[in-house]
Scaffold this motif. Structure first.
Motif, mmCIF file in Angstrom:
data_model
loop_
_atom_site.group_PDB
_atom_site.id
_atom_site.type_symbol
_atom_site.label_atom_id
_atom_site.label_comp_id
_atom_site.label_asym_id
_atom_site.label_seq_id
_atom_site.Cartn_x
_atom_site.Cartn_y
_atom_site.Cartn_z
ATOM 1 N N LYS A 115 0.903 -1.256 -0.090
ATOM 2 C CA LYS A 115 0.062 0.083 -0.132
ATOM 3 C C LYS A 115 0.962 1.149 0.029
ATOM 4 C CE LYS A 115 -4.012 -1.988 2.360
ATOM 5 N NZ LYS A 115 -4.950 -1.989 3.433
ATOM 6 N N LEU A 116 2.005 1.274 0.771
ATOM 7 C CA LEU A 116 2.776 2.393 0.654
ATOM 8 C C LEU A 116 3.436 2.561 -0.698
ATOM 9 C CD1 LEU A 116 4.661 1.794 4.241
ATOM 10 C CD2 LEU A 116 3.390 3.518 3.550
ATOM 11 N N HIS A 117 3.781 1.483 -1.398
ATOM 12 C CA HIS A 117 4.527 1.407 -2.613
ATOM 13 C C HIS A 117 3.407 2.112 -3.428
ATOM 14 C CE1 HIS A 117 5.206 -0.647 -6.660
ATOM 15 N NE2 HIS A 117 6.506 0.028 -6.495
ATOM 16 N N GLU A 118 2.217 1.630 -3.528
ATOM 17 C CA GLU A 118 0.845 2.155 -4.215
ATOM 18 C C GLU A 118 0.921 3.617 -4.156
ATOM 19 O OE1 GLU A 118 -2.239 -0.324 -3.437
ATOM 20 O OE2 GLU A 118 -1.439 -1.924 -4.511
ATOM 21 N N ASN A 119 0.828 4.298 -2.912
ATOM 22 C CA ASN A 119 0.718 5.470 -2.457
ATOM 23 C C ASN A 119 1.977 6.541 -3.172
ATOM 24 O OD1 ASN A 119 -1.506 5.125 -1.158
ATOM 25 N ND2 ASN A 119 -0.491 5.456 0.677
ATOM 26 N N LEU A 120 3.234 5.691 -3.002
ATOM 27 C CA LEU A 120 4.319 6.516 -3.662
ATOM 28 C C LEU A 120 4.117 6.700 -5.176
ATOM 29 C CD1 LEU A 120 7.091 5.640 -1.423
ATOM 30 C CD2 LEU A 120 5.986 7.664 -1.370
ATOM 31 N N ILE A 121 3.590 5.637 -5.775
ATOM 32 C CA ILE A 121 3.411 5.557 -7.121
ATOM 33 C C ILE A 121 2.563 6.602 -7.440
ATOM 34 C CG2 ILE A 121 2.570 4.415 -9.310
ATOM 35 C CD1 ILE A 121 3.876 1.697 -8.196
ATOM 36 N N VAL A 142 12.029 -3.237 7.672
ATOM 37 C CA VAL A 142 11.747 -2.251 8.781
ATOM 38 C C VAL A 142 12.836 -1.100 8.446
ATOM 39 C CG1 VAL A 142 12.598 -2.080 11.010
ATOM 40 C CG2 VAL A 142 10.993 -3.977 10.390
ATOM 41 N N ASP A 143 13.860 -1.630 7.803
ATOM 42 C CA ASP A 143 15.134 -0.415 7.259
ATOM 43 C C ASP A 143 14.356 0.475 6.178
ATOM 44 O OD1 ASP A 143 17.896 0.545 6.999
ATOM 45 O OD2 ASP A 143 17.275 -0.374 4.962
ATOM 46 N N VAL A 144 13.823 0.166 5.355
ATOM 47 C CA VAL A 144 13.347 0.775 4.167
ATOM 48 C C VAL A 144 12.454 1.603 4.692
ATOM 49 C CG1 VAL A 144 11.960 0.934 1.827
ATOM 50 C CG2 VAL A 144 14.080 -0.721 2.396
ATOM 51 N N VAL A 145 11.208 1.072 5.453
ATOM 52 C CA VAL A 145 9.894 1.863 6.035
ATOM 53 C C VAL A 145 10.491 3.046 6.910
ATOM 54 C CG1 VAL A 145 8.174 1.746 7.455
ATOM 55 C CG2 VAL A 145 8.368 0.020 5.468
ATOM 56 N N GLY A 146 11.457 2.517 7.848
ATOM 57 C CA GLY A 146 12.292 3.447 8.784
ATOM 58 C C GLY A 146 12.701 4.672 8.264
ATOM 59 N N ARG A 147 13.502 4.398 7.111
ATOM 60 C CA ARG A 147 13.968 5.478 6.443
ATOM 61 C C ARG A 147 13.045 6.360 5.598
ATOM 62 N NH1 ARG A 147 16.747 3.991 2.263
ATOM 63 N NH2 ARG A 147 16.678 1.858 2.351
ATOM 64 N N LEU A 148 11.951 6.005 5.166
ATOM 65 C CA LEU A 148 11.164 6.405 4.347
ATOM 66 C C LEU A 148 10.262 7.698 5.440
ATOM 67 C CD1 LEU A 148 8.853 7.250 2.236
ATOM 68 C CD2 LEU A 148 7.691 5.132 2.898
ATOM 69 N N ARG A 149 9.996 6.877 6.869
ATOM 70 C CA ARG A 149 9.331 7.652 7.818
ATOM 71 C C ARG A 149 10.316 8.991 8.230
ATOM 72 N NH1 ARG A 149 7.641 4.021 12.814
ATOM 73 N NH2 ARG A 149 6.580 5.880 13.340
ATOM 74 N N LYS A 150 11.580 8.653 8.185
ATOM 75 C CA LYS A 150 12.375 9.731 8.691
ATOM 76 C C LYS A 150 12.451 10.673 7.833
ATOM 77 C CE LYS A 150 15.414 6.892 11.687
ATOM 78 N NZ LYS A 150 16.786 6.348 11.911
ATOM 79 N N TYR A 151 12.463 10.572 6.541
ATOM 80 C CA TYR A 151 12.735 11.322 5.304
ATOM 81 C C TYR A 151 11.282 12.320 5.354
ATOM 82 C CZ TYR A 151 12.323 13.431 0.734
ATOM 83 O OH TYR A 151 12.364 14.440 -0.210
ATOM 84 N N LEU A 152 10.181 11.604 5.529
ATOM 85 C CA LEU A 152 9.095 12.491 5.601
ATOM 86 C C LEU A 152 8.874 13.361 6.583
ATOM 87 C CD1 LEU A 152 6.485 9.595 4.380
ATOM 88 C CD2 LEU A 152 7.155 11.608 3.035
ATOM 89 N N GLU A 153 9.346 13.081 8.030
ATOM 90 C CA GLU A 153 9.486 13.867 8.918
ATOM 91 C C GLU A 153 10.243 15.033 8.717
ATOM 92 O OE1 GLU A 153 10.944 11.322 11.992
ATOM 93 O OE2 GLU A 153 9.162 10.514 12.358
ATOM 94 N N ALA A 205 -1.094 11.182 4.397
ATOM 95 C CA ALA A 205 -1.747 10.194 3.674
ATOM 96 C C ALA A 205 -0.797 9.347 3.085
ATOM 97 C CB ALA A 205 -2.368 11.057 2.351
ATOM 98 N N LEU A 206 0.402 9.490 2.662
ATOM 99 C CA LEU A 206 1.342 8.652 2.479
ATOM 100 C C LEU A 206 1.875 7.369 3.511
ATOM 101 C CD1 LEU A 206 4.060 11.030 0.543
ATOM 102 C CD2 LEU A 206 2.399 9.641 -0.512
ATOM 103 N N LEU A 207 1.674 7.802 4.451
ATOM 104 C CA LEU A 207 1.982 6.902 5.728
ATOM 105 C C LEU A 207 0.690 6.334 6.268
ATOM 106 C CD1 LEU A 207 4.952 8.381 7.391
ATOM 107 C CD2 LEU A 207 5.052 6.228 6.340
ATOM 108 N N ALA A 208 -0.311 6.609 5.677
ATOM 109 C CA ALA A 208 -1.663 6.191 6.398
ATOM 110 C C ALA A 208 -1.645 4.689 6.649
ATOM 111 C CB ALA A 208 -2.860 6.660 5.661
ATOM 112 N N PRO A 209 -1.309 3.677 5.612
ATOM 113 C CA PRO A 209 -1.307 2.408 5.726
ATOM 114 C C PRO A 209 -0.568 1.825 6.790
ATOM 115 C CG PRO A 209 -1.061 3.021 3.425
ATOM 116 C CD PRO A 209 -0.810 4.279 4.358
#
Length: 262
Positions: free
Chosen positions: A21-27, A198-209, A225-229
């Motif tokens: 779902k995160l992948h689809e949101n980013l696309i 966990v590594d990829v999602v963690g880095r994504l969260r930090k970037y968005l922050e 919205a991107l991180l909602a899932p």
């Protein structure tokens, strides 16, 4: 967020669903624009790690024909990793071997950091080679080397191609292990896939922050919205844990039934 309710505590199946779902949101965000290379770079990373997870959600024994098919897929993926790896190592080596130029020194330093053994790692056992490729990718994506890569006109799409190729190789290895009935290997690879997720999602969260300028409500809304899932799943897990704790607390405070003897 309490440690007990971190994304790492979610089940493997939940991680796979959330990752997709995160992948689809980013696309969708990338399609609507504007371009944001750093954020868009997470698209192939999420796809690769989620694909690996999905392969481990339900391991199944495979037939002999399936083992042959997975072996062929693994070989093709390894060839792709080797080919792109040679392109990248050779390109940086050539730039670092120039007689003169503004990026010769930094290109040599990058080559030493990314390829301390030259191309020798390509002869390693495939799982070991893939781990080394993951390390090389981390070096190439490090901010301190961005200027050098830009200065030598490095084809940045090669990094994403290598990331995809090694993900395909890891997935092929995982499916091959499952087809062989190697339960121990399957469990180990599944844990590795979860760790990568966990590594990829963690880095994504930090970037968005770090992405939200002060007072920019629109970007903050888009981030949510991107991180909602992910956030919805963690909140749901937290609510379930709280509900279970409440039930246990009520059971513990209930008086013991009176004895009817005597």
């Amino acid at each position: 967020m309490p440690k007990n309710h971190s994304p790492a505590k979610l089940s493997r199946a939940e991680k796979a669903t959330i990752g997709r779902k995160l992948h689809e949101n980013l696309i969708l965000r990338a399609q609507n624009g504007p371009p944001e290379p750093t954020l868009d770079a997470f698209i192939p990373q999420l796809d690769a790690t989620t694909t690996r997870l999905e392969a481990h959600v339900a391991g199944k024994d495979e037939t002999s024909a399936a083992r042959v098919a997975h072996a062929d897929r693994s070989e093709k993926a390894d060839i792709e990793v080797d080919t792109i790896g040679r392109h990248i190592e050779g390109y940086i080596d050539v730039e670092g071997s120039r007689r003169a130029g503004p990026y010769v020194v930094s290109a040599r330093a990058l080559h030493t950091a990314a390829f301390p053994r030259g191309r020798a790692f390509l002869d390693d056992h495939v799982p070991d080679e893939n781990r080394e490729v993951r390390r090389i990718l981390a070096v190439l994506r490090a901010p301190e080397h961005a200027a050098t890569l830009a200065g030598i006109s490095f084809p940045m799409e090669w990094i994403e191609r290598l990331d995809f190729a090694v993900g395909e190789s890891e997935l092929a290895l995982a499916e091959r292990a499952t087809a062989r009935g190697a339960v121990g290997d399957h469990v180990s690879l599944g844990k590795a896939a979860e760790a990568a997720w966990v590594d990829v999602v963690g880095r994504l969260r930090k970037y968005l922050e770090c992405r939200v300028p002060a007072g920019n409500v629109e970007v903050a809304r888009e981030n949510r919205a991107l991180l909602a899932p992910l956030n919805d799943a963690v909140a749901h897990a937290k609510a379930l844990a709280a509900s279970r704790a409440t039930r246990r607390g009520k059971q513990a405070t209930q008086p013991a039934p009176e004895s009817t003897s005597g």
